[in-house]
Design a protein around this motif. Sequence first.
Motif, PDB file in Angstrom:
ATOM      1  N   MET A   1       0.825  -1.195   0.000  1.00  0.00           N
ATOM      2  CA  MET A   1       0.000   0.000   0.000  1.00  0.00           C
ATOM      3  C   MET A   1       0.868   1.258   0.000  1.00  0.00           C
ATOM      4  N   ASN A   2       2.114   1.091   0.402  1.00  0.00           N
ATOM      5  CA  ASN A   2       2.979   2.268   0.450  1.00  0.00           C
ATOM      6  C   ASN A   2       3.327   2.790  -0.960  1.00  0.00           C
ATOM      7  N   VAL A   3       3.221   1.926  -1.979  1.00  0.00           N
ATOM      8  CA  VAL A   3       3.577   2.316  -3.348  1.00  0.00           C
ATOM      9  C   VAL A   3       2.458   3.094  -4.016  1.00  0.00           C
ATOM     10  N   ILE A   4       1.267   3.072  -3.367  1.00  0.00           N
ATOM     11  CA  ILE A   4       0.109   3.766  -3.934  1.00  0.00           C
ATOM     12  C   ILE A   4       0.114   5.181  -3.382  1.00  0.00           C
ATOM     13  N   SER A   5       0.096   6.127  -4.318  1.00  0.00           N
ATOM     14  CA  SER A   5       0.101   7.518  -3.883  1.00  0.00           C
ATOM     15  C   SER A   5      -1.262   7.899  -3.379  1.00  0.00           C
ATOM     16  N   PRO A   6      -1.357   8.915  -2.470  1.00  0.00           N
ATOM     17  CA  PRO A   6      -2.643   9.340  -1.934  1.00  0.00           C
ATOM     18  C   PRO A   6      -3.649   9.681  -3.008  1.00  0.00           C
ATOM     19  N   GLY A   7      -3.139  10.219  -4.152  1.00  0.00           N
ATOM     20  CA  GLY A   7      -4.064  10.592  -5.221  1.00  0.00           C
ATOM     21  C   GLY A   7      -4.693   9.395  -5.894  1.00  0.00           C
ATOM     22  N   ASP A   8      -4.037   8.228  -5.776  1.00  0.00           N
ATOM     23  CA  ASP A   8      -4.551   7.029  -6.444  1.00  0.00           C
ATOM     24  C   ASP A   8      -5.371   6.133  -5.507  1.00  0.00           C
ATOM     25  N   LEU A   9      -5.503   6.524  -4.269  1.00  0.00           N
ATOM     26  CA  LEU A   9      -6.210   5.669  -3.308  1.00  0.00           C
ATOM     27  C   LEU A   9      -7.679   5.481  -3.701  1.00  0.00           C
ATOM     28  N   GLY A  10      -8.280   6.530  -4.201  1.00  0.00           N
ATOM     29  CA  GLY A  10      -9.678   6.426  -4.592  1.00  0.00           C
ATOM     30  C   GLY A  10      -9.872   5.401  -5.677  1.00  0.00           C
ATOM     31  N   THR A  11      -8.962   5.483  -6.680  1.00  0.00           N
ATOM     32  CA  THR A  11      -9.050   4.534  -7.790  1.00  0.00           C
ATOM     33  C   THR A  11      -8.813   3.111  -7.294  1.00  0.00           C
TER      34      THR A  11
ATOM     35  N   LEU B   1      -8.469   5.409   6.109  1.00  0.00           N
ATOM     36  CA  LEU B   1      -8.755   6.460   7.090  1.00  0.00           C
ATOM     37  C   LEU B   1      -7.522   7.281   7.413  1.00  0.00           C
ATOM     38  N   ASP B   2      -6.347   6.609   7.313  1.00  0.00           N
ATOM     39  CA  ASP B   2      -5.116   7.321   7.646  1.00  0.00           C
ATOM     40  C   ASP B   2      -4.643   8.213   6.499  1.00  0.00           C
ATOM     41  N   LYS B   3      -4.800   7.722   5.224  1.00  0.00           N
ATOM     42  CA  LYS B   3      -4.146   8.396   4.097  1.00  0.00           C
ATOM     43  C   LYS B   3      -5.106   9.160   3.192  1.00  0.00           C
ATOM     44  N   ALA B   4      -6.405   8.839   3.290  1.00  0.00           N
ATOM     45  CA  ALA B   4      -7.350   9.504   2.381  1.00  0.00           C
ATOM     46  C   ALA B   4      -7.724  10.886   2.873  1.00  0.00           C
ATOM     47  N   ASN B   5      -7.361  11.239   4.071  1.00  0.00           N
ATOM     48  CA  ASN B   5      -7.603  12.583   4.622  1.00  0.00           C
ATOM     49  C   ASN B   5      -9.075  12.955   4.514  1.00  0.00           C
ATOM     50  N   LEU B   6      -9.968  11.991   4.950  1.00  0.00           N
ATOM     51  CA  LEU B   6     -11.409  12.167   4.764  1.00  0.00           C
ATOM     52  C   LEU B   6     -11.995  13.229   5.676  1.00  0.00           C
ATOM     53  N   SER B   7     -11.317  13.574   6.757  1.00  0.00           N
ATOM     54  CA  SER B   7     -11.842  14.585   7.669  1.00  0.00           C
ATOM     55  C   SER B   7     -11.539  16.005   7.198  1.00  0.00           C
ATOM     56  N   SER B   8     -10.740  16.111   6.116  1.00  0.00           N
ATOM     57  CA  SER B   8     -10.322  17.417   5.633  1.00  0.00           C
ATOM     58  C   SER B   8     -11.471  18.119   4.922  1.00  0.00           C
TER      59      SER B   8
END
Length: 1416
Positions: free
Chosen positions: A1-11, A40-47
């Motif tokens: 999961m570390n190789v997936i950038s935050p921008g690609d988490l949704g995809t 929950l940690d990387k998608a920054n959903l509370s932002s």
Amino acid sequence: MNVISPGDLGTFFEEVSPSIQMHQENFTQVVTSALLQTALDKANLSSPSVSDQDYELWLNTRLKPLLVNLPSDTVTLLFYTVSGRSCNTSQNMTSLLDTLRSTLSQTTQEEIKQNIYLLLQAGPTPIRCYQSGSFYVFLKSTFLNFGFPNVSMFMSLLPKERKAELLDTVSTTELSQFLSQPNVIGDADICNIYSDYKKTPEFLEKACFFSFFSNSHDYIIAKSTSSLGGEDVPDDVKSKTLPCVWHLALSSKSRSDAGLWFDLRLKKYLRFLNKNLISSTRVKIASCFGFQKWVSVMGSNFTYNSSEFAKEDVYKSMSSYLIPDSVPKCYNASDAELNSKSWFVENIGSFVPYVTVADLDTFIPLSQGQFYEDPDNLKLFNNLAISETIRGYYISLLFDYNPLFSVLMLPGSLLCSSNIPSSAFSSLNEANTWAAISALRESCNQTDNSEANAALVSNLNFESVSVETFQNLGTACGGLSPGQLSSVPAPVLASSLNILGSVGTWNQEQAMAVIQALRTSGFQLLNVGRDSVFVSNILRAPPVVQEVFVQKIISVDQSPAVVVQNVPDEMATEIPLSIDLYAAMFFESVSTTDFDTEELSSSVLQGFTCATVKKASKTKVKNLVRSCRRRTGRSKVELKETQLTCMYNHLQGSLTQDFTEYPSDMLLYFNTKDVEKANCRSYFTAIGAADFSVPSSVLNKPEQIFSEARSCLGINDGKLSKDHVTVLGNLTCTLSSSYIENSDPYILETLKSCKDFSASQVAAIETLLLSGKTSYGNVTSWNEETLQNLGPLPLYFTMNTWGHFNIFDLCLDIPVLKDNLNAICEKVDDNGFQTVILRKLNEAYPAGVSDENVQLLASCSRQATLDDISKWNITKIDTLTSLMNMDNGPWEAAKSNAIITKYLSTPGNALGTSELNAIDSNLCALNTTTLKTITPDSFRNTKALNVASCSLEQKRVLYEIANSSFSSYRDNPTAYFNLIKNYLGGAPLQDIQTLSTQNISMDINTFQSLDTNVIYNLSVSEVQNLLGSNVADLKTFENATVVETWINLQKQSDLDTLGLGLTTTRVDPTNPPQLTNPPSNITASTSPLSNATATTSPPSNITASTSPPSNITATTSPPSNITASTSPPSNITASTSPPSNATATTNPPSNITATTSPPSNITATTSPPSNITATTSPSSNITASTSPPSNITASTNLPSNITASTNPPSNATASTNPPSNITTSTNPPSNITASTNPPSNATASTNPPSNATATTNPPLNITASTNPPSNATASTNPPSNATATTNPPSNATASTNPPSNATATTNPPSNATATTNPPSNATATTNPPSNATATTNPPSNATASTNPPSNATASANPPSNATASTNPPSNATASTNPPSNITASTNPPSNATASTNPPSNSTSTSGKCAQSTDIF
């Protein structure tokens, strides 16, 4: 999961999540949890940069599969993502989680609920998502199925400034639903809701409204009708709701408001009232409207069974509230709602039975007495549940306020009050008098008011009297004076007897007037005696009236069969002893005829005795015993111990296991062998109805029976269950204080049947009652009804109990005391209170207390001083009878003497039949001079009197009177005995011996009541003949002092003839001995004119020497010389000087003193722990011996003997030994001699381990000396001789003076005394552990022998021979006077000594074949 950038988490999650949702089973919870945590940690959903639209995409598409089986530790992080978002977004998340709830653990769900709660409180504006409408509905939609908040959480969600606003949005139905959730309240204070909820009254009304319909046939309709709500709540909510609104109910502002609260709103809540809510502290804030409605509801619509408080507790708070400031509480003459005169009805109501005298004085000042006149108040107090004292006091207050109040306005029982002043009746005209009499007859049928009746009949014209007059008078007939009754024509009286018989207040003068008038006219009293109503009422009359009535019935026909039939069973105890005796004779005839015993009355069955059934068959006896059992509808057959033991002895060996077939009291005498183990419970159940005061204390029956009951019933822990108590019944009356305290409280019910209690039992009863754990509740709540329910127990209460309530306030006011003397004296049993009563009574009547008032004193009289008694009028037999009533306790002798003497000081009063029956055991308080005034005629007609406490002198006087009274019955010994037996304690020996020849079967109790001097002089055969069929009771009572002492005075061989297994501690004298074998040493020496004998046996020697014409001095071996004395541990000294006496004294452990003075002899012997003293006076001698625990005195006459018990012309010897006595007596022609005299002889006896022998020849004296450890001293002065022998630790002393001789020897643990006087001599010697005694008179021979370790001494007078022999290790000594021969022999290792006077020979032998012969 570390190789997936935050921008690609949704995809990434859009690709992975659908696959997970489709193949959930292929993904472990560890994997899904790791993926969710990454999102929950990387998608920054509370932002805020993530819009609500994007967030819901994440929530509904990307995260949804990962929320299945959501871990609890992830919930807070999830809720953090929506904390700043719109209400719809946060609610959508909650809704999504709700759809997945089935996959969530309970812990996760609880965490979700907590986070919803936190979410509602978050931010600067709590509950920002609530807009309008029901706040309850909002919360339900917010929390969904994750659990509704409890009360604490609910209240915390309400902002303080909006609390009332938000609560008012909740409907009553919603509040009911909220509060009906399980465990919703917890520890929260629910009152916080009701205090701000404006719809609380409506909520409570609808709850009760629904409850009403739910209990009716309209239930279904009501359930579906929204207007009715559904506001019923669980009981736990009700119990916590009531304290929140209780003050609102109590403080109602109007009568209608109070009605709404108590009749509607709280109707289903009142059962949850507790002690705190009804306390005076809570109630004191009540308005009069609230208070009066509360009183009404608590008195009529409240069930106390399951409540923690009682009506008494409610009244306690009521009485505190009603204490007025100046005017009666809750009364206002100017207020239409509070000006009712029915004050007691409004403010006390059904609690009126708890009102006290103090309350009546406190609540209403006398100036407001118009309340007492109020018809509704009068109706309220017309209640039999109210104590007679309170009703009476209310009447007193009424007439104090208005003396002219018409008695005709008094309802029911109030008209029966003895507190109505007689003036209220005497002031009536004749028409109203008859109206009052009619009202009294209707309302007071069971109540007699002599004062009222007397006042009423005084208003009537009594010149013309008819049967109708008596019918109209009813119980008011009791007010007629003796003069009025005497003036009534006899036919009218006879026809009115059924009415007169219903009156229970007749005094002796009235009863005598009626009976005399009837007798004069020839009317028979028998018919009225069969009238059950008449009998039941006359039983309530004074005892003397009952006695007179019975005497009059008996006077009609005195034949026993007729008397038994004519006298009512209930009054059989009033039958005089002489007639009762004939009833017993009638019983005897019935017992031998073919008669159905079941038909016999109780009074006839009470005639059962061993004497009356001696001719009956065993079957007949068995049937008679069975007929004495307890039967329903029949009075108990009262049987005495001797009757019961007789029954048992007759049936022994044929007893069945049906224990109800026997009189319950007879079961007390069953032995363990009589009850099969399997039936023991049935036995103890049956014996539980017995009277445990019947058996003599010496038998220890209660202890024995309870011990057996414990084993049978399994009582092991010192506690009794209710079942145990029920089975034991009356046996509980005998239990120790610890058992009473630790038993089931039901024991109080069985203790009510007890006749008396010890101080420790009373203390235990009080402890149990004061614990508050009994059915009688807390002592502070007791009232008169409680005391009545306790039966006789309050009669034993001490200040420990009485001190808890103010019942004695009644006694402190003299007017109240005068008006209620009888009631007060009946209820007060505390000694201190009774003393106050008597003091107040003296103050009330300074000129003296009248007969009528003295009759009312009951047990209070027992606290009177002699000074108090001196102020009493005691002129009437009714007064004497009342005072002597033993139910009120025993009298001190001085006081009863003062009372009887005061009565007798009235002219015309004497100790007649009625007086004797009344006085009974108190007769023993009178001196013999007064007793001698009793005439035989008076004595003849009395009941059997109890004279057990009388002195011997008094008993002798009463016996002489009784003997004279019953002399006409002497030709029938059984009849005579039954009449005289209570007085035989004063009978002389000769009379008792005569009775022993007449087949009377004396009972054991009568036997024990005889003069002990008489008993101890009765032989075994005489006692056997005296007791007859009751002789077996000697075994039953063998441990009774008198019986035990008599047994120990008898020979074992004589006792064995009874076949009862009795054992004496006395040892019979041995038979004449045979001489036995050597080796032994014998030494004898004599010198002319006088003889000396010395015997030696190890460990010391004894030497006696004489040389005429001088005296003989005895010397002892080292370490010192002793003359006429003995060395420790005992000393013996004997000395005589003509013509003086000889005295011997011994030191502990026992002393012996003997003194003689011519021409008589005195011998005394003592043995520890008792002393024996004998005195004689010329020309007859008296010897007395005593042994513990009682003293024995014996005297003989003719011709000159010294004995313990002798009958002329024989001689007797008396000796006593603790713990048992040995007495031997001889009558010619048999001779037993230890020593003989003429003209002047000396006798010495020896005891191991040393010997002492002393002999003298006339005219010389001899002294014997002994070596330690035992000493013997004997000294004589011419022409008399004295002999004394002692062995440690006892002493023996003998002294003689002419013309008689005396010899005494004692050895522990028994003593022997012997005295001789010509022409007959007596000698006694004793040796441990058995003694031999021999007495002889010339021309007889005497032989004495003892078995080891005892000694034997024999001496004879010419021309007789004397022989003495002993077995080892004892010694034998024999001496004779010329021309006789003497032989002494002993067995080794003992010594034998023989001495003779010339021209006689002295021979001593020892050896295997040695023999001795006696010349008779």
